[in-house]
Design an enzyme around this catalytic site. Structure first.
Site, PDB file in Angstrom:
ATOM      1  CE  LYS A  46      -4.364   1.424   2.136  1.00 16.35           C
ATOM      2  NZ  LYS A  46      -5.295   1.222   3.246  1.00 16.35           N
ATOM      3  NE  ARG A  94     -21.439  -3.541   4.656  1.00 13.28           N
ATOM      4  CZ  ARG A  94     -20.520  -4.289   4.085  1.00 13.28           C
ATOM      5  NH1 ARG A  94     -19.637  -4.933   4.801  1.00 13.28           N
ATOM      6  NH2 ARG A  94     -20.478  -4.416   2.774  1.00 13.28           N
ATOM      7  CD  GLU A 126     -19.105  -3.265   8.969  1.00  8.73           C
ATOM      8  OE1 GLU A 126     -18.405  -2.470   8.318  1.00  8.73           O
ATOM      9  OE2 GLU A 126     -19.289  -4.459   8.626  1.00  8.73           O
TER      10      GLU A 126
END
Length: 662
Positions: free
Chosen positions: A292, A412, A384
Site C-alpha cells: 500500500k 450492516r 460490523e
C-alpha cells in the site's frame, strides 16, 4: 513536504481504452505504471482522495486490463476506493482532476459513469457475492465472459465474503477471485484470518514440494504401472499435500483452487499469473502481494496516514530546519476527536467501560483510546455485525460497551441492534460517527440512522449540538442509562470545541429534549414592526442547531426572530414541551435535521401532533413543517455544497422559514 516531478504521460496519453494495453510490451506497461503513479499523486494533491490503496494496485489493474476484456469481462472492485487506475484506463483520465468534486468523477465505482464499472461499490466484502450472482446469470443466459472479483485481505475478513466463498466452492462456478494482499484495510488488519494470510506469504516450502510431485507425476504418465500402484502414488501425493502447511489450503478445502503468492509489483509475473488462470472453468483464487502506497515515499512509510488524504501541497523539502516566525494555529477539533477524548477520560471514571470498533479506529480517533487503554479496546476488523453482537454479550455479562461506528457502516448491523441489543434492552452505547452528509457520495452518506434507530423499541436516540454536549451525553448514557443509547455526530469541526479541558458534568439526561434553559435563542411572537408574522419555533436536531443560529442574521433582516430549540433527542421526545408548542394555533413549528425526511425526527414530531389532534378534537393547533434530506440518494461533493443542495445550509433554511411565514 516532498518533491514530485512534473507528470510525464508518453504512454498514458495514448491510452483511451483498456484494449490498447494489449499492444504494449511488459516493459512499456511497467513505464506506464510509473506515469500513473505520478498522475495520481499530482491530482490528489488538488482534489484529495484515497491515495495509498491506489498506488498499491497499479500493476494489478494494468495486468487485469492487459489479459481480460472489459467491459465484456466483468471486473468487480471490492469497496471501490482503489478504482482510480481503472478509471484512467477506461476513458476517464481527462476528468481525473474532477475526482470527488461536485458533478465530477466519483471516488468510487459507479456504473452510471461507465460501462466498465460492473457494479456500484462503496462498502467492503461485497465483490465475491456479486461475482457469484453474475456468474450464475452468465451461465443461465449461455454467455462465456469472465467474472472477476478484486478484493483486499481486509475485505476478506468480512463475513459476507466468507459466506460467498463457501457457496462458490459448493456450486463450482467459473469465478476468479483476485486477492490483493497488503495487510491493510483502513488501519492495520487484525484477526486470525489476517494472520493466516501472513503465514501463507511466509510458506514457500510447499511450492517446492508440489513442483517435485508434479514432475514425478508427469514422468510416471509414460511409465507402465498397474492401476493399484498409480492409486498408491496419488494417495501419497494427497497425503503430502495435506500434511504440509499448504498455502491456500483453507480455500482449497472449501472448493476454490488457490494459486500464488505473486509479487503484485512485477508486471510480467502478474500478467503470467492471470494468463495461467484465465481459461480455468472452476473457481480460482489468485493471491497477489502488494504494498500500500507503493512508489511514493511518504505513503510507503505511513500507509495509514495516506490511506485517504485531503488536498495537500507538494512543496520541496527544506534543506534545514527552520523555526516558524509564529506559532502555528492549532488544528480544529472534530467531533471524532472530542468523542475519543471523552471516552479516554470516561474510562478512568468507569472501570467496566470498553470500546469497540469495526476497522475504523483511525477515522473515529479510537487509536488514542487503544494506546491509553489497550486491554479495553477491541478492533474486530471489517465485521460490523460481530462488533454489535459482541457488545451485546459484553453488556449482558456486566460490561459497559461503547461501539464506535460510522453511520453508513451501522446499516450492516441493524438486525444485530434489534435482535441482540434492543430486545433485552442492553446498555450498549453506539457512537455514530459521520452522521449526515459526507464528500464520498451515495454509498457513504450517513443519513438513514435517525429514521432506522428511532423505529427500534427500547432505544434512546440523540444528537448533541456542540462538543461539550457530546461529552455530557456520553457521560449521562454511561452513568445513568439502563437502555441502549445511540449518539450521532457529523464528520465536521466540533462546534465550541475550543477550551474544553478535563470533564465537566452538566446534569441533564439525553432522553430529555430540552430543559427550560435549553432554548438557544429566544424569539418574538410577531414582528415588532408590522405584527404580520406568526410565532416561529425552530426545533433543530444535533448539528442543525448551529445552522439555525447561523440563519438568524438573515431572518432578523426581514423582521423574523424565531425561537431556536435544541432538540437533542428524537426518541423519546419531550412530549410536555411539544404539547405546549402545538397548543398555540398562532405558532409555526419547523423541524431541522441532517437525515432523511422519511421517518426521521420531523416525522416523530408530526406523529405526536397527530396524536394530539385525536386527544383535542376540533381544537386548532400549530402548523408543523419539516426540513430534511429529500427522498433520493445524495451524490458526492463538498459537504457545504451538498447541504445547500438539499436545503440544509443556513441560507436555504432562512429562505424556507421566510417562505413559510411570509
Amino acid at each position: 513536504m516532498y518533491t514530485l516531478a512534473k507528470p510525464t504521460t508518453s504512454f498514458l496519453e495514448a491510452i483511451s481504452n483498456p484494449s490498447e494495453l494489449k499492444r504494449l510490451t511488459t516493459q512499456q506497461i511497467q513505464s506506464l505504471a510509473g506515469e500513473i503513479r505520478e498522475e495520481i499523486v499530482a491530482n490528489l494533491s488538488k482534489t484529495g482522495g484515497h491515495l495509498a490503496s491506489n498506488l498499491g494496485i497499479v500493476e494489478i489493474t494494468l495486468a487485469l486490463h492487459k489479459v481480460f476484456n472489459s467491459p465484456e469481462d466483468q471486473i468487480l472492485w471490492d469497496v471501490g476506493h482503489q478504482c482510480y487506475v481503472h478509471k484512467m484506463l477506461t476513458g476517464r483520465r481527462n476528468q481525473f482532476d474532477t475526482l470527488r468534486q461536485y458533478k465530477g468523477l466519483s471516488g468510487f465505482i459507479n456504473p452510471l459513469e461507465s460501462p466498465h464499472d460492473a457494479f456500484v461499490a462503496g462498502h467492503s466484502s461485497t465483490s465475491i457475492s456479486l461475482a457469484v450472482g453474475m456468474a450464475i446469470a452468465r451461465d443461465h443466459l449461455g454467455k462465456e465472459n469472465k467474472v472477476i472479483a478484486v478484493i483486499g485481505d481486509g475485505g476478506l475478513t468480512g463475513g459476507m465474503a466468507l459466506e460467498a466463498i463457501n457457496h462458490l466452492g459448493h456450486i463450482q462456478r467459473n469465478v476468479l477471485i483476485v486477492l490483493n494482499d497488503n495487510e491493510m484495510s483502513i488501519s492495520q488488519n487484525v484477526g486470525g484470518f489476517s494472520q493466516y494470510m501472513k503465514r501463507i506469504k511466509e510458506t514457500f516450502f510447499y511450492k517446492d514440494i508440489k513442483s517435485k510431485l508434479d514432475l514425478i507425476e508427469d514422468k510416471l504418465d509414460s511409465a507402465k504401472i498397474t492401476p493399484a500402484v498409480w492409486e498408491m502414488i496419488l494417495a501419497v501425493k494427497k497425503q503430502a499435500k495435506e500434511r504440509f502447511d499448504t498455502p491456500g489450503i483453507v480455500f482449497e478445502k472449501l472448493g476454490v483452487n488457490y494459486s500464488g503468492p505473486v509479487d503484485g509489483h512485477d508486471v510480467s509475473a502478474v500478467i503470467a499469473a492471470f494468463e495461467s488462470v484465465k481459461d480455468k472453468t472452476t473457481p480460482q483464487l489468485l493471491h497477489i502481494i502488494s504494498q500500500k502506497g507503493k512508489g511514493w515515499g511518504p505513503a510507503e512509510k505511513d500507509a495509514i496516514k495516506y490511506h485517504g488524504v485531503s488536498a495537500f501541497s507538494l512543496e520541496p523539502p527544506l534543506s534545514e530546519k527552520v523555526e516558524p516566525a509564529f506559532a502555528p494555529k492549532p488544528k480544529a477539533k472534530t467531533y471524532s476527536d472530542v468523542f475519543s477524548q471523552a471516552l479516554i477520560e470516561l474510562a478512568a471514571l468507569e472501570p467496566n467501560m470498553v470500546a469497540i470498533t469495526p476497522a475504523t479506529a483511525e477515522g473515529s480517533g479510537l487509536v488514542k483510546f487503544g494506546h491509553k487503554w489497550p486491554e479495553r479496546f477491541f478492533d474486530v476488523a471489517i465485521c460490523e455485525q460481530h462488533a454489535v453482537t459482541m457488545a451485546a454479550g459484553m453488556a449482558k455479562a456486566g460490561l459497559k460497551p461503547v461501539v464506535s461506528i460510522y453511520s453508513t457502516f451501522l446499516q450492516r448491523a441493524i438486525d444485530q441492534v434489534i435482535h441482540d441489543v434492543a430486545i433485552l434492552k442492553l446498555p450498549v452505547i453506539f457512537g455514530i460517527d459521520r452522521g449526515g452528509l459526507v464528500e464520498d457520495g451515495e454509498t457513504h452518506q450517513g443519513v438513514f440512522d435517525i429514521a432506522i434507530m428511532r423505529a427500534i423499541p427500547n432505544l434512546v436516540v440523540c444528537a448533541p449540538k456542540d462538543a461539550r454536549e457530546l461529552r455530557n451525553i456520553l457521560y449521562t448514557a454511561l452513568k445513568e442509562s439502563s437502555a441502549p443509547v445511540a449518539v450521532r455526530f457529523p464528520r465536521d469541526k466540533a462546534v465550541d470545541a475550543e477550551g474544553i479541558e478535563g470533564f465537566e458534568t452538566i446534569n441533564f439526561r439525553c432522553w430529555e429534549i430540552v430543559e427550560p434553559g435549553e432554548t438557544v435563542e429566544p424569539g418574538n411572537k410577531s414582528s415588532p414592526a408590522t405584527n404580520e408574522f406568526k410565532e416561529v419555533i425552530v426545533l433543530a436536531y444535533g448539528a442543525m442547531v448551529n445552522t439555525a443560529v447561523q440563519a438568524l442574521p438573515l431572518l432578523k433582516q426581514k423582521g423574523v426572530r424565531p425561537t431556536i430549540v435544541n432538540a437533542r433527542s428524537t426518541k423519546p421526545l419531550d412530549t410536555e414541551m411539544l404539547a405546549k408548542f402545538l397548543a398555540n394555533p398562532d405558532a409555526v413549528l419547523i423541524t431541522l435535521e441532517e437525515g432523511v425526511l422519511t421517518g426521521g425526527f420531523g416525522s416523530a414530531v408530526l406523529e405526536f401532533a397527530s396524536q394530539q389532534k385525536v386527544i383535542h378534537l376540533g381544537k386548532k393547533q400549530a402548523d408543523v413543517y419539516n426540513v430534511a434530506i429529500p427522498d433520493h440518494f445524495v451524490e458526492h461533493g463538498a459537504r457545504e455544497i451538498l447541504l445547500d443542495l438539499v436545503g440544509l445550509s443556513s441560507s436555504k433554511v432562512a429562505e424556507f422559514i421566510l417562505h413559510v411565514v411570509g
